[in-house]
Write an enzyme that holds these catalytic residues in place. Sequence first.
Site, short mmCIF file in Angstrom:
data_model
loop_
_atom_site.label_atom_id
_atom_site.label_comp_id
_atom_site.label_asym_id
_atom_site.label_seq_id
_atom_site.Cartn_x
_atom_site.Cartn_y
_atom_site.Cartn_z
N LYS A 5 0.83 -1.20 0.00
CA LYS A 5 0.00 0.00 0.00
C LYS A 5 0.87 1.26 0.00
CE LYS A 5 -3.82 -1.97 2.74
NZ LYS A 5 -4.93 -1.72 1.81
N ARG B 251 -10.55 -11.40 1.83
CA ARG B 251 -11.37 -12.50 1.29
C ARG B 251 -10.64 -13.84 1.37
NH1 ARG B 251 -11.52 -9.26 -4.23
NH2 ARG B 251 -11.26 -7.63 -2.65
#
Length: 510
Positions: free
Chosen positions: A294, A368
């Site tokens: 990130k 996920r």
Amino acid sequence: MEFSTKALDWSKAGQNGFLATKTDCLVVGVFEGQNLAGVAKALDVATKGLVARLLKQGDFEGKRGTQLTLHEVAGVGAARVLLVGLGKEADFNDKAFAEAVRTAVRALSSTRATSALWCLSQQPPQQRDIGWAVITTISLVRDAGYRLLERHPGLKRANGKPGAADKATLRKVVLAVDANDAKAATQAVVRGTAIANGMELTRDLGNLPSNICTPTYLANTARAIAKRHKLKVEVLGRKQIEALNMGSFLAVTKGSVEPPQFIVLRYDGAGAKQAPVVLVGKGITFDTGGISLKPGEGMDEMKYDMCGAASVLGTLQAVAEMGLKLNVIAVVPTCENMPSGVATKPGDVVTSMSGQTIEILNTDAEGRLILCDALTYVERFKPAAVVDVATLTGACIIALGHINTGLYARSDMLADQLLQAGRKSMDTAWRMPLDDEYQDQLKSNFADMANIGGRPAGSVTAACFLARFTEKYDWAHLDIAGTAWKSGAAKGATGRPVPLLTQFLMDRAA
């Protein structure tokens, strides 16, 4: 903060009546206009027309968001009288009620009042009962008084002195209710306090820095809840996770030295024959993005990537405190997502617990990956319903902002139950599409599916990914990326969606 109820006879307001009650502040709601009713009228009569004069002179108009503090009012036992504007009676709804509570709390915080006789809760909006008013009041008052530094001494400032914002003076609130509402109000105090406690636990876990709130810390928190409320808890370590063939979960853990934990916390409030409701919370205690790193700006907020886990633990604690008659299980897969020489790389293919293979195109789509194995694991409980909660996608923030939680569900009935619970608790959600056509975006040339589906409909394709692991039970997904915390000057965890989840469970237990 201590909350209690007091059944009052509104016909006896003056001498020896409720207005004679000794307290630091009497809080009274006043509608806009000069037609006084209820407590405001009783106060006006006892003070020989004081409230009516204030309205007539324009010193106080009763408009929403306004307040007026009066000191040493003749005929009143309280040291202060706080008049709170409710707005027009015809427009008095849930939001107006909440605004009145927040207005009162702000006004009280500017005084040295430590106790209050609260005469707002007996005046709920139409279609709401005293229980709703009491629970909402407690949640809002406690929310306004939340201070992490006071709750965790280890985080105190170097000088050891709390700042002005760290001082909470209001300690005792007596909620005035009608005599025929006393029983319902007393039960609501228990429930409201439990929900507020659950929200505070959720906020604490979210706000703690990631060097404190590690996967092991979350596991120990679950153990503490279990010990305090005599619940069943099981914490699986790496070897047990490997034995379960949770290859997707393990792929996320590879880059970190922090050991992963898989937490199962059970509340058995009903008979063994009742199928449980299972809450699954994403527990990434810090998310760097892994090899798909990130940007540095704002990365500190990735300590909040475990707010899904925090919320299901907070909800289960609240359910235990309330003693709801239903079975609830909280399941939390928790780890860090870190880059290293042994971290999972973009393009790696892993096998999930379900046997389905996943091509990991982006290691920053890790939530996920840990949830899918947890969603397979919970099949063993033969659940009545499963709700997973996750700060899953930035795309959900683009779609819904910071007002509504994203809700995905196959079942209209389950979706409606969650939406209704959100409206009732003012912790709202918005239903998003889950059409099969979106599944095409997850196609992979090298595995059963890819873990991302491109930029279009990013929140939807993330939910579609999870849906592939939930075909054996009724399932809903809450994407709380936009609602779990706030940035900027008000930076901090919100405690959402604990109100929604607890209301959903209270409704099922009713």
